[in-house]
Each structure stands twice: as structure tokens, then as C-alpha cells.
Write an enzyme that holds these catalytic residues in place. Sequence first.
Site, short mmCIF file in Angstrom:
data_model
loop_
_atom_site.label_atom_id
_atom_site.label_comp_id
_atom_site.label_asym_id
_atom_site.label_seq_id
_atom_site.Cartn_x
_atom_site.Cartn_y
_atom_site.Cartn_z
N GLU A 196 -0.38 -9.33 -0.94
CA GLU A 196 -1.81 -9.66 -0.82
C GLU A 196 -2.46 -9.75 -2.20
O GLU A 196 -3.32 -10.60 -2.44
CB GLU A 196 -2.51 -8.61 0.05
CG GLU A 196 -2.07 -8.72 1.51
CD GLU A 196 -2.63 -7.58 2.38
OE1 GLU A 196 -2.26 -6.43 2.12
OE2 GLU A 196 -3.43 -7.85 3.27
N GLY A 200 0.44 -5.04 0.75
CA GLY A 200 -0.61 -5.14 -0.25
C GLY A 200 -0.15 -5.77 -1.55
O GLY A 200 -0.97 -6.37 -2.26
N ALA A 259 0.85 -1.19 0.00
CA ALA A 259 0.00 0.00 0.00
C ALA A 259 0.88 1.24 0.00
O ALA A 259 2.00 1.21 0.53
CB ALA A 259 -0.89 -0.01 1.23
N GLU A 270 3.48 -5.19 7.69
CA GLU A 270 2.59 -4.20 8.29
C GLU A 270 2.88 -3.98 9.77
O GLU A 270 2.79 -2.86 10.27
CB GLU A 270 1.12 -4.62 8.10
CG GLU A 270 0.57 -4.41 6.70
CD GLU A 270 0.85 -5.56 5.74
OE1 GLU A 270 1.70 -6.42 6.06
OE2 GLU A 270 0.23 -5.58 4.67
#
Length: 255
Positions: free
Chosen positions: A110, A107, A62, A130
Site C-alpha cells: 500500500e 501495508g 503492518a 490481509e
Amino acid sequence: MAIQLTRVEEFALITLDRPEALNALSFALIRDMARVLDEVAQSDARALLIIGAGQKAFCAGADIKELTGRSLMEQKRGAELGQATFGKIERLPVPSVAIINGYAFGGGLEMALACTFRIATRNAKMGLPEIKLGLIPGYGGTQRLPRAVGEARAMEMILTGRTIDAEEAYRIGLVQRVVDGDPIAQAVVFAREFSGYSLPVLGLAREAVSRALTVPLNEGLRVEADLSTLAFQTKDAVEGMSAFTEKRNPRFTDE
Ligand code: DAK
């Protein structure tokens, strides 16, 4: 647009195209991705390949610079947007392959986990870091990583935020191949291991396997009985079995 949709042979290729930020997932990029995935779903591509632009990264996660200073509800909607977009990858009518050509963090990993398969270049590095930011994964990592590598390994990766290399990822089943040379060409070689089979029957197989970890065994076996019976109803099953008895290669037509 930070997403490019092109074609390589019979496959759709999505390139995450923000190399100056290691292809980090801005919210704009995620929205573009959702639109492009709808195009892929409508196309005649036999599989989707996803790669990161540049030599360093598949996707560094992200966009951290965008994540701060947002309200509780904005964060929740952000997580839902990412989850819904990656859910589109999972629900595509064709299988997908993430080409992890460098870093795949947060992300980025992911997104790769939402793909049917992952292949990695030898220099790839992966992790869900994270926790180091005081966060936990929000785009599906806590749910898909344990399904891919088992609870204990996923727990360790998420609680330590540890980075693993391509060899370790292969050993624990997170990636299905480690490749040398041109990663797109290698992805095409990999995708051709399945893409010549009947697309609807591949879809039934994906559906059955994906149920294995979400329903109890007795229900899963009922699902398998139904889906495998359904496979017999396709023209491709008739063709596949006829070809076997006639000692010739099958000609599947996706019917
Ligand atoms: N976001 C924004 N920019 C990034 C970035 C990222 N994730 N990763 C790298 N960049 C930018 C850098 O800031 C730098 O830009 P400039 O400073 O040059 O402008 C450029 O990309 C090149 O990066 P580096 O100079 O750092 O390159 P190095 O080769 O030295 O290092 C690295 C590569 C991948 C080890 C390093 O960049 C790095 O550690 N990146 C961050 C990895 C990371 O922590 N990713 C985020 C994981 S967290 C949510 C909940 C959770 C999430 C999302 C939403 N909601 C509830 C809404 C998930 C969050 C995550 O993904």
C-alpha cells in the site's frame, strides 16, 4: 528511528530500517515516516526513492503483533494515520519511486502504491494478504490497487490474498520496471528518465493524470484544459519551446 533519510545524488532516499521484522510498519515507524516526508517536501530533492533495509524485504506490511487487542476507535485512528501518511507521499511536490527489493505485503504494498512509480528487483514478491488474517486492507489498498491494475485484477488479489512475483507485477502494470543489480543505482537511472524536466510541469502532469480516475471524463477534460493552459504560463514552457526551435537542449529552471 526505524526510518533513515539520506541523499543519493539529486534524490532523497528513505530507508525503512527494521530489517529484523522485515521492515514491518509499526505505528511508531509510520509516525516517523510522516515527519520525514515533511522534510522531503521542504528539501531540494528532485524525487523521492523509498527502499527497505536488508536483502529480504521492502516491507512485510503492518506490524501484525501491534494490531491485536485494540479498540474499534483505535483501529479506525490507526487506519487514518496510515492513510494520511501515505497520502503525504502522493501529495509530495516531487514524484516518488518505491524500490520493491523483496517482499512487499499488505501495508508495504500500500505504501508502494502511494508512490508515483514502483520498480521491483527480480526476487520481489507482492500481495495484499490481509484476507488470510481475517482483515481487509486499511492503508489505501482497496482504492489504489484497482486504479493501478484495474478492478478485476485488484479484486482477485485482494479476495485471494495471492502473492505475485516481479514478472507478473510488471505484466499487469503494478511495477514499471524489473531491475537487476544494485536497486538504488537502478532507481536513480529510472528517476533520471523524468527528473530533468520542469518540476512544476511534472506536478501539473501528475495532477491531471491523477484526476483521470476520480472524475467523469467531461470534468477530467476540463481539468486537463486548465492545467495544460497553466503549463504554458511557466518559464520552462517558453524555454522548452524556444530550445526546440533553436535546435538545442532546454535548460529548465523550475519556474
Ligand atoms: N509484522 C510483524 N512482524 C513481522 C511481519 C509483520 N507483518 N512480517 C514478518 N515479521 C517478522 C517475523 O515475525 C520474524 O520475526 P521473529 O519471529 O524472528 O521475531 C521476522 O520478521 C522474519 O520473518 P519470517 O521468519 O516470517 O521470515 P520468512 O522469510 O520465513 O517469511 C514472509 C517472510 C514475508 C513470507 C513472512 O514473514 C510473512 O508472511 N509475513 C507477514 C506478511 C503479512 O501478512 N503482512 C501483513 C499484511 S496485513 C489496519 C487495517 C489493515 C492494515 C493495517 C491497519 N487498521 C484498521 C488499523 C493492514 C494490514 C497488513 O498489512
